[in-house]
Write a protein that holds these residues in place. Structure first.
Motif, mmCIF file in Angstrom:
data_model
loop_
_atom_site.group_PDB
_atom_site.id
_atom_site.type_symbol
_atom_site.label_atom_id
_atom_site.label_comp_id
_atom_site.label_asym_id
_atom_site.label_seq_id
_atom_site.Cartn_x
_atom_site.Cartn_y
_atom_site.Cartn_z
ATOM 1 N N GLU A 1 1.790 5.650 -7.880
ATOM 2 C CA GLU A 1 0.484 5.935 -8.493
ATOM 3 C C GLU A 1 0.198 7.437 -8.439
ATOM 4 N N ARG A 2 0.784 8.147 -9.384
ATOM 5 C CA ARG A 2 0.726 9.606 -9.400
ATOM 6 C C ARG A 2 -0.446 10.147 -10.202
ATOM 7 N N GLU A 3 -0.999 9.331 -11.074
ATOM 8 C CA GLU A 3 -2.073 9.782 -11.967
ATOM 9 C C GLU A 3 -3.434 9.469 -11.358
ATOM 10 N N PRO A 4 -4.339 10.451 -11.259
ATOM 11 C CA PRO A 4 -5.672 10.192 -10.692
ATOM 12 C C PRO A 4 -6.543 9.395 -11.656
ATOM 13 N N ALA A 5 -7.535 8.732 -11.104
ATOM 14 C CA ALA A 5 -8.492 7.994 -11.935
ATOM 15 C C ALA A 5 -9.351 8.969 -12.730
ATOM 16 N N LEU A 6 -9.795 8.523 -13.894
ATOM 17 C CA LEU A 6 -10.722 9.336 -14.680
ATOM 18 C C LEU A 6 -12.071 9.430 -13.975
ATOM 19 N N VAL A 7 -12.649 10.598 -13.987
ATOM 20 C CA VAL A 7 -13.972 10.785 -13.397
ATOM 21 C C VAL A 7 -15.013 10.224 -14.361
ATOM 22 N N TRP B 1 0.033 1.872 -11.108
ATOM 23 C CA TRP B 1 1.444 1.943 -10.752
ATOM 24 C C TRP B 1 2.359 1.934 -11.972
ATOM 25 N N HIS B 2 1.846 1.491 -13.102
ATOM 26 C CA HIS B 2 2.607 1.449 -14.352
ATOM 27 C C HIS B 2 2.431 2.715 -15.176
ATOM 28 N N MET B 3 1.423 3.514 -14.856
ATOM 29 C CA MET B 3 1.054 4.645 -15.694
ATOM 30 C C MET B 3 2.145 5.697 -15.845
ATOM 31 N N PRO B 4 2.889 6.114 -14.794
ATOM 32 C CA PRO B 4 3.909 7.149 -15.015
ATOM 33 C C PRO B 4 4.939 6.777 -16.077
ATOM 34 N N ARG B 5 5.432 5.543 -16.042
ATOM 35 C CA ARG B 5 6.421 5.117 -17.038
ATOM 36 C C ARG B 5 5.772 4.978 -18.417
ATOM 37 N N ALA B 6 4.557 4.410 -18.458
ATOM 38 C CA ALA B 6 3.872 4.245 -19.736
ATOM 39 C C ALA B 6 3.569 5.599 -20.369
ATOM 40 N N ARG B 7 3.103 6.525 -19.559
ATOM 41 C CA ARG B 7 2.795 7.858 -20.087
ATOM 42 C C ARG B 7 4.060 8.519 -20.633
ATOM 43 N N TRP B 8 5.156 8.425 -19.894
ATOM 44 C CA TRP B 8 6.415 9.018 -20.341
ATOM 45 C C TRP B 8 6.832 8.437 -21.689
ATOM 46 N N CYS B 9 6.719 7.124 -21.840
ATOM 47 C CA CYS B 9 7.096 6.479 -23.095
ATOM 48 C C CYS B 9 6.243 6.972 -24.255
ATOM 49 N N PHE B 10 4.949 7.058 -24.045
ATOM 50 C CA PHE B 10 4.056 7.484 -25.131
ATOM 51 C C PHE B 10 4.257 8.956 -25.465
ATOM 52 N N SER C 1 -4.355 10.027 -19.206
ATOM 53 C CA SER C 1 -4.188 8.793 -18.430
ATOM 54 C C SER C 1 -5.523 8.239 -17.970
ATOM 55 N N ALA C 2 -5.654 6.905 -18.073
ATOM 56 C CA ALA C 2 -6.828 6.191 -17.570
ATOM 57 C C ALA C 2 -6.345 4.990 -16.756
ATOM 58 N N PRO C 3 -5.825 5.246 -15.548
ATOM 59 C CA PRO C 3 -5.245 4.163 -14.745
ATOM 60 C C PRO C 3 -6.308 3.278 -14.100
ATOM 61 N N VAL C 4 -5.965 2.002 -13.924
ATOM 62 C CA VAL C 4 -6.837 1.047 -13.226
ATOM 63 C C VAL C 4 -5.988 0.246 -12.236
ATOM 64 N N GLY C 5 -6.663 -0.534 -11.404
ATOM 65 C CA GLY C 5 -5.956 -1.452 -10.515
ATOM 66 C C GLY C 5 -5.084 -0.773 -9.480
ATOM 67 N N PHE C 6 -5.603 0.245 -8.821
ATOM 68 C CA PHE C 6 -4.836 0.966 -7.809
ATOM 69 C C PHE C 6 -4.506 0.045 -6.631
ATOM 70 N N LEU C 7 -3.233 0.050 -6.225
ATOM 71 C CA LEU C 7 -2.790 -0.708 -5.051
ATOM 72 C C LEU C 7 -2.567 0.182 -3.829
ATOM 73 N N GLY C 8 -2.447 1.483 -4.053
ATOM 74 C CA GLY C 8 -2.184 2.397 -2.948
ATOM 75 C C GLY C 8 -3.438 2.851 -2.236
ATOM 76 N N VAL C 9 -4.353 1.936 -2.034
ATOM 77 C CA VAL C 9 -5.585 2.207 -1.298
ATOM 78 C C VAL C 9 -5.571 1.373 -0.023
ATOM 79 N N GLU D 1 0.826 -1.210 0.000
ATOM 80 C CA GLU D 1 0.000 0.000 0.000
ATOM 81 C C GLU D 1 0.861 1.262 0.000
ATOM 82 N N TRP D 2 1.822 1.320 0.914
ATOM 83 C CA TRP D 2 2.681 2.507 1.017
ATOM 84 C C TRP D 2 3.540 2.680 -0.234
ATOM 85 N N SER D 3 4.087 1.584 -0.739
ATOM 86 C CA SER D 3 4.951 1.663 -1.922
ATOM 87 C C SER D 3 4.172 2.116 -3.150
ATOM 88 N N ALA D 4 2.966 1.595 -3.307
ATOM 89 C CA ALA D 4 2.162 1.936 -4.477
ATOM 90 C C ALA D 4 1.814 3.417 -4.508
#
Length: 255
Positions: free
Chosen positions: A63-69, A190-199, A208-216, A56-59
Motif C-alpha cells: 500500500e504505497r499510495e496515500p489516501a486522498l485528502v 493494496w491493488h493500486m500500485p499495479r492498477a496505476r502502472w497498468c493505466f 490514485s484514490a485507494p480504499v480498503g487499507f489493510l496495513g493499519v 497488516e505487515w504484508s499490506a
C-alpha cells in the motif's frame, strides 16, 4: 472453468500448501524426513497466512499510495476528467436481492467513488467484465448499484476486461475516443500500485484514490497473533498481488 483460474487456485496459497500436505502424506513411509519437512512447510505457511498481524505487515509493503485528502475532493475536476472504478468480483444469485450483486470489495469502491463524484461533479466510468464468463458483467452490476442506491449515473461502462491489464487497455479504448486521458482511479489500496502502472502504460495520467487499507492497526486480541479465517483470505489476496507486481512488467512491459 478457465485454465488460468485453475492454475491460479492450485499454484497459489492456500491451494499449493494443501497440495504440499498431500505430498507429505504420500511420502510419509518411503521418505519420512522429506514428508516431515513438507508437513512443516504447509502447516507453517497456513498458520502465518492466518495471522492478522502478518496481513497488516504484508499490506504495508504493497500500500504505497496515500489516501486522498477529503478537503481536496471538491477540486478534483481541476486535475482529472473522470472517476474510473475497477470491478472487484460479484456474488451470484443472492436471495436477499434476487439477483447477482457486486462483491464486498466492489461495493466499498462504489461507495467511495459515489462520494468523490458528488463532491467533485466528475462523471463515472466502470471497468469490469464477465465473472467466469457469465453475464451480467461486473460493470453492469456496479452501474446498477450506483444508480439505484446512490443516484449516480455511469457515463462509461467497460464490460470486456478479465484482468487489471485489460481494465486499463480496454478503458483506454473507450475513454481515449472522447479525449479523456486524466483519471482518478478507485481500487483497493493494496491493488493500486499495479492498477496505476497498468493505466499509465495505457496512456493515462493517474491520480490514485485507494480504499480498503489493510496495513493499519489490526485491532485484534493479542495484537493479531491468533489465527483467523478472514486473515487467510486476505493473505491470499496480498500474495496474489505481490506476484502480479513482479509478473506484469515482464509480461506487459514495453521494450
Amino acid at each position: 472453468m478457465p485454465i488460468r483460474y485453475l492454475f491460479k487456485q492450485l499454484l497459489l496459497p492456500p491451494g499449493v500448501l494443501l497440495l504440499v500436505l498431500l505430498v507429505a502424506w504420500w511420502l510419509r513411509k518411503r521418505f519420512p524426513r522429506v514428508a516431515a519437512a513438507c508437513f512443516g512447510l504447509a502447516i507453517g505457511g497456513l498458520w502465518l497466512m492466518s495471522l492478522p498481524v502478518v496481513v497488516e505487515w504484508s499490506a504495508r509493503l504493497l500500500e504505497r499510495e496515500p489516501a486522498l485528502v477529503e478537503a481536496r475532493w471538491a477540486d478534483l475536476a481541476q486535475q482529472v476528467d473522470v472517476i474510473v472504478v475497477l470491478g472487484g468480483g460479484r456474488e451470484q444469485g443472492d436471495p436477499a436481492w434476487g439477483d447477482d450483486q457486486p462483491s464486498s470489495m466492489a461495493l466499498e469502491r462504489l461507495r467511495y467513488a459515489a462520494r468523490l463524484a458528488k463532491a467533485s461533479g466528475l462523471p463515472l466510468a466502470i471497468s469490469g467484465g464477465l465473472h467466469y464468463g457469465q453475464p451480467p458483467s461486473e460493470a453492469a452490476l456496479m452501474a446498477q448499484v450506483l444508480l439505484r442506491d446512490y443516484g449516480m449515473p455511469v457515463q462509461w461502462q467497460e464490460e470486456a476486461s478479465r484482468t487489471t491489464w485489460e481494465n486499463a487497455t480496454r478503458s483506454a479504448e473507450l475513454l481515449h475516443k472522447d479525449g479523456i486521458k486524466r483519471v482518478v482511479l478507485v481500487t483497493q489500496a493494496w491493488h493500486m500500485p499495479r492498477a496505476r502502472w497498468c493505466f499509465e502504460q495505457a496512456g493515462f495520467q493517474v491520480l490514485s484514490a485507494p480504499v480498503g487499507f489493510l496495513g493499519v492497526a489490526n485491532g485484534r486480541p493479542a495484537g493479531g497473533w491468533l489465527p483467523e479465517s478472514k486473515a487467510l483470505w486476505q493473505s491470499s489476496l496480498l500474495l496474489n498481488e505481490a506476484l502480479g507486481l513482479l509478473i506484469y512488467p515482464v509480461v506487459y512491459g514495453r521494450p
